[in-house]
Scaffold this motif. Structure first.
Motif, PDB file in Angstrom:
ATOM      1  N   LEU A   1       0.831  -1.198   0.000  1.00 45.55           N
ATOM      2  CA  LEU A   1       0.000   0.000   0.000  1.00 45.55           C
ATOM      3  C   LEU A   1       0.868   1.251   0.000  1.00 45.55           C
ATOM      4  CD1 LEU A   1      -2.755  -1.060   2.563  1.00 45.55           C
ATOM      5  CD2 LEU A   1      -2.975  -0.904   0.076  1.00 45.55           C
ATOM      6  N   ALA A   2       0.517   2.204  -0.848  1.00 44.74           N
ATOM      7  CA  ALA A   2       1.298   3.436  -0.969  1.00 44.74           C
ATOM      8  C   ALA A   2       1.031   4.372   0.196  1.00 44.74           C
ATOM      9  CB  ALA A   2       0.957   4.131  -2.293  1.00 44.74           C
ATOM     10  N   SER A   3       1.965   5.279   0.418  1.00 43.70           N
ATOM     11  CA  SER A   3       1.875   6.208   1.548  1.00 43.70           C
ATOM     12  C   SER A   3       0.705   7.184   1.408  1.00 43.70           C
ATOM     13  CB  SER A   3       3.178   6.990   1.695  1.00 43.70           C
ATOM     14  OG  SER A   3       3.466   7.723   0.510  1.00 43.70           O
ATOM     15  N   ASP A   4       0.182   7.343   0.181  1.00 46.06           N
ATOM     16  CA  ASP A   4      -0.891   8.321   0.000  1.00 46.06           C
ATOM     17  C   ASP A   4      -2.228   7.864   0.591  1.00 46.06           C
ATOM     18  OD1 ASP A   4      -1.583   6.404  -1.851  1.00 46.06           O
ATOM     19  OD2 ASP A   4      -1.418   7.709  -3.608  1.00 46.06           O
ATOM     20  N   ILE A   5      -2.308   6.629   1.075  1.00 43.64           N
ATOM     21  CA  ILE A   5      -3.550   6.207   1.745  1.00 43.64           C
ATOM     22  C   ILE A   5      -3.462   6.375   3.261  1.00 43.64           C
ATOM     23  CG2 ILE A   5      -3.857   4.449  -0.053  1.00 43.64           C
ATOM     24  CD1 ILE A   5      -3.652   2.434   2.450  1.00 43.64           C
ATOM     25  N   ALA A   6      -2.315   6.795   3.757  1.00 46.25           N
ATOM     26  CA  ALA A   6      -2.079   6.836   5.205  1.00 46.25           C
ATOM     27  C   ALA A   6      -3.096   7.680   5.950  1.00 46.25           C
ATOM     28  CB  ALA A   6      -0.669   7.338   5.491  1.00 46.25           C
ATOM     29  N   ASP A   7      -3.571   8.762   5.317  1.00 47.05           N
ATOM     30  CA  ASP A   7      -4.498   9.664   6.008  1.00 47.05           C
ATOM     31  C   ASP A   7      -5.958   9.417   5.642  1.00 47.05           C
ATOM     32  OD1 ASP A   7      -2.577  11.233   7.529  1.00 47.05           O
ATOM     33  OD2 ASP A   7      -1.877  11.931   5.575  1.00 47.05           O
ATOM     34  N   LEU A   8      -6.217   8.374   4.863  1.00 49.62           N
ATOM     35  CA  LEU A   8      -7.600   8.008   4.580  1.00 49.62           C
ATOM     36  C   LEU A   8      -8.246   7.393   5.818  1.00 49.62           C
ATOM     37  CD1 LEU A   8      -7.353   6.339   1.036  1.00 49.62           C
ATOM     38  CD2 LEU A   8      -7.920   8.722   1.604  1.00 49.62           C
ATOM     39  N   MET A   9      -9.573   7.380   5.829  1.00 47.46           N
ATOM     40  CA  MET A   9     -10.312   6.728   6.901  1.00 47.46           C
ATOM     41  C   MET A   9     -10.744   5.331   6.432  1.00 47.46           C
ATOM     42  SD  MET A   9     -10.025   9.037   9.148  1.00 47.46           S
ATOM     43  CE  MET A   9     -11.115   8.468  10.477  1.00 47.46           C
ATOM     44  N   PRO A  10     -10.966   4.400   7.342  1.00 49.24           N
ATOM     45  CA  PRO A  10     -11.339   3.037   6.953  1.00 49.24           C
ATOM     46  C   PRO A  10     -12.526   2.968   6.002  1.00 49.24           C
ATOM     47  CG  PRO A  10     -10.727   3.061   9.256  1.00 49.24           C
ATOM     48  CD  PRO A  10     -10.712   4.498   8.792  1.00 49.24           C
ATOM     49  N   ALA A  11     -13.493   3.866   6.141  1.00 54.89           N
ATOM     50  CA  ALA A  11     -14.677   3.846   5.281  1.00 54.89           C
ATOM     51  C   ALA A  11     -14.329   4.118   3.824  1.00 54.89           C
ATOM     52  CB  ALA A  11     -15.692   4.867   5.770  1.00 54.89           C
ATOM     53  N   GLN A  12     -13.156   4.678   3.570  1.00 59.75           N
ATOM     54  CA  GLN A  12     -12.741   4.999   2.211  1.00 59.75           C
ATOM     55  C   GLN A  12     -11.976   3.849   1.544  1.00 59.75           C
ATOM     56  OE1 GLN A  12     -10.922   8.825   3.854  1.00 59.75           O
ATOM     57  NE2 GLN A  12     -11.655   9.551   1.868  1.00 59.75           N
ATOM     58  N   LEU A  13     -11.804   2.740   2.245  1.00 58.19           N
ATOM     59  CA  LEU A  13     -11.011   1.631   1.734  1.00 58.19           C
ATOM     60  C   LEU A  13     -11.901   0.536   1.150  1.00 58.19           C
ATOM     61  CD1 LEU A  13      -8.541   1.170   4.749  1.00 58.19           C
ATOM     62  CD2 LEU A  13      -8.204   2.589   2.697  1.00 58.19           C
ATOM     63  N   SER A  14     -11.383  -0.161   0.151  1.00 62.82           N
ATOM     64  CA  SER A  14     -12.047  -1.363  -0.352  1.00 62.82           C
ATOM     65  C   SER A  14     -11.790  -2.502   0.637  1.00 62.82           C
ATOM     66  CB  SER A  14     -11.493  -1.741  -1.723  1.00 62.82           C
ATOM     67  OG  SER A  14     -10.130  -2.159  -1.596  1.00 62.82           O
ATOM     68  N   GLY A  15     -12.508  -3.617   0.448  1.00 57.30           N
ATOM     69  CA  GLY A  15     -12.322  -4.744   1.350  1.00 57.30           C
ATOM     70  C   GLY A  15     -10.898  -5.279   1.340  1.00 57.30           C
ATOM     71  N   GLY A  16     -10.315  -5.388   0.148  1.00 55.63           N
ATOM     72  CA  GLY A  16      -8.944  -5.872   0.041  1.00 55.63           C
ATOM     73  C   GLY A  16      -7.940  -4.935   0.685  1.00 55.63           C
ATOM     74  N   MET A  17      -8.142  -3.637   0.511  1.00 58.04           N
ATOM     75  CA  MET A  17      -7.242  -2.654   1.129  1.00 58.04           C
ATOM     76  C   MET A  17      -7.355  -2.697   2.646  1.00 58.04           C
ATOM     77  SD  MET A  17      -7.778   0.574  -1.482  1.00 58.04           S
ATOM     78  CE  MET A  17      -6.692   1.694  -0.600  1.00 58.04           C
ATOM     79  N   ALA A  18      -8.588  -2.847   3.151  1.00 60.25           N
ATOM     80  CA  ALA A  18      -8.786  -2.919   4.598  1.00 60.25           C
ATOM     81  C   ALA A  18      -8.054  -4.123   5.184  1.00 60.25           C
ATOM     82  CB  ALA A  18     -10.275  -2.985   4.927  1.00 60.25           C
ATOM     83  N   LYS A  19      -8.101  -5.266   4.474  1.00 61.78           N
ATOM     84  CA  LYS A  19      -7.378  -6.454   4.928  1.00 61.78           C
ATOM     85  C   LYS A  19      -5.877  -6.183   4.993  1.00 61.78           C
ATOM     86  CE  LYS A  19     -10.372  -9.973   5.309  1.00 61.78           C
ATOM     87  NZ  LYS A  19     -10.485 -10.914   6.434  1.00 61.78           N
ATOM     88  N   ARG A  20      -5.364  -5.494   3.985  1.00 56.75           N
ATOM     89  CA  ARG A  20      -3.935  -5.186   3.969  1.00 56.75           C
ATOM     90  C   ARG A  20      -3.561  -4.243   5.101  1.00 56.75           C
ATOM     91  NH1 ARG A  20      -1.099  -5.995  -1.253  1.00 56.75           N
ATOM     92  NH2 ARG A  20      -2.458  -7.260  -2.564  1.00 56.75           N
ATOM     93  N   VAL A  21      -4.412  -3.273   5.394  1.00 53.40           N
ATOM     94  CA  VAL A  21      -4.157  -2.374   6.522  1.00 53.40           C
ATOM     95  C   VAL A  21      -4.175  -3.174   7.824  1.00 53.40           C
ATOM     96  CG1 VAL A  21      -5.032  -0.406   7.847  1.00 53.40           C
ATOM     97  CG2 VAL A  21      -5.041  -0.325   5.340  1.00 53.40           C
TER      98      VAL A  21
END
Length: 240
Positions: A119-139
């Motif tokens: 995951l790139a650094s540009d998602i660091a300040d996103l909120m969980p609601a803004q993530l897809s299911g796969g991205m949330a798993k990676r976080v």
């Protein structure tokens, strides 16, 4: 590293765990499988101390488990990722770190772990609601490894993901376990995950361990035939 000895747990008249003996060696990746309601999650909760067993004990490096020391050495990827809705991505990853270091250092480690799971650094300040299911798993996975744990628990890591994303998460988990040398216990019903993540697979049925053996041999295990979709009488033929 971890051993359960005669672990039993009942809820009312229903016995969920019945004298479960299980060992996990240092650096080993164990997958625990079983039908829904067979006690997989209860076993995990007993190891973590979230449930108190009625009988038996959990040993850590051959000694009765010291809960405080153990809790400082483990990471956990929860089913559904279980991110904190009110915290940003990096704050989720650094949740434990922020309890003992300043935010600047914690954020730097969080960004490094996010990169480790792709995951790139540009998602660091996103909120969980803004993530897809796969991205949330990676976080969630980045949070699990943020403190470089000696033991990592994975609770149904691919649930809710399509096959392509599921296999990507499996590969990440396998890579991280191999790279860090961490001991891993995965609760799953996904046999494809077992093949990628696990060194050993244990089948929990009727409160007991019905099978325990290397993943490489599971196609030849009669007890696993139902999970593999192989007629019991044909397990040997399939293996040949």
């Amino acid at each position: 590293m971890i051993r359960t000895c005669g672990l039993s747990k009942s809820f009312g008249a229903k016995r969920v765990l019945d004298s479960v003996d299980l060992t996990v060696a240092t650096g080993e990746s164990l997958c625990v499988i079983g039908q829904s309601g067979t006690g997989k999650s209860v076993l995990l909760k007993c190891i973590l101390g979230l449930e108190r067993p009625d009988a038996g004990q959990v040993l850590w490096n051959g000694q009765p488990l010291d809960r405080a020391r153990f809790m400082a050495r483990f990471g956990m990827l929860f089913q559904g990722a279980a991110l904190f809705d009110s915290l940003s991505v990096w704050q989720n990853v650094a949740f434990r770190l922020r309890q003992r270091m300043d935010d600047r250092r914690a954020r730097a480690i969080a960004l490094d772990k996010l990169a480790r799971v792709g995951l790139a650094s540009d998602i660091a300040d996103l909120m969980p609601a803004q993530l897809s299911g796969g991205m949330a798993k990676r976080v969630g996975l980045a949070r699990a490894i943020a403190d470089d744990p000696a033991v990592i628990f994975f609770d149904e890591p691919t649930t809710g993901l399509d096959p392509i994303r599921a296999r990507a998460i499996d590969a990440l988990i396998r890579g991280i376990v191999t790279e860090t040398g961490a001991t891993a216990i995965t609760i799953t019903h996904d046999m494809a995950s077992c093949r990628i993540i696990g060194d050993r697979v244990a089948l929990l049925a009727d409160g007991r361990i019905a099978h325990d053996g290397p993943v490489a041999d599971m196609d030849r295990a009669p007890a696993l035939a139902g999970f593999l979709g192989i007629p019991s009488a044909g397990v040997g033929d399939h293996a040949r």
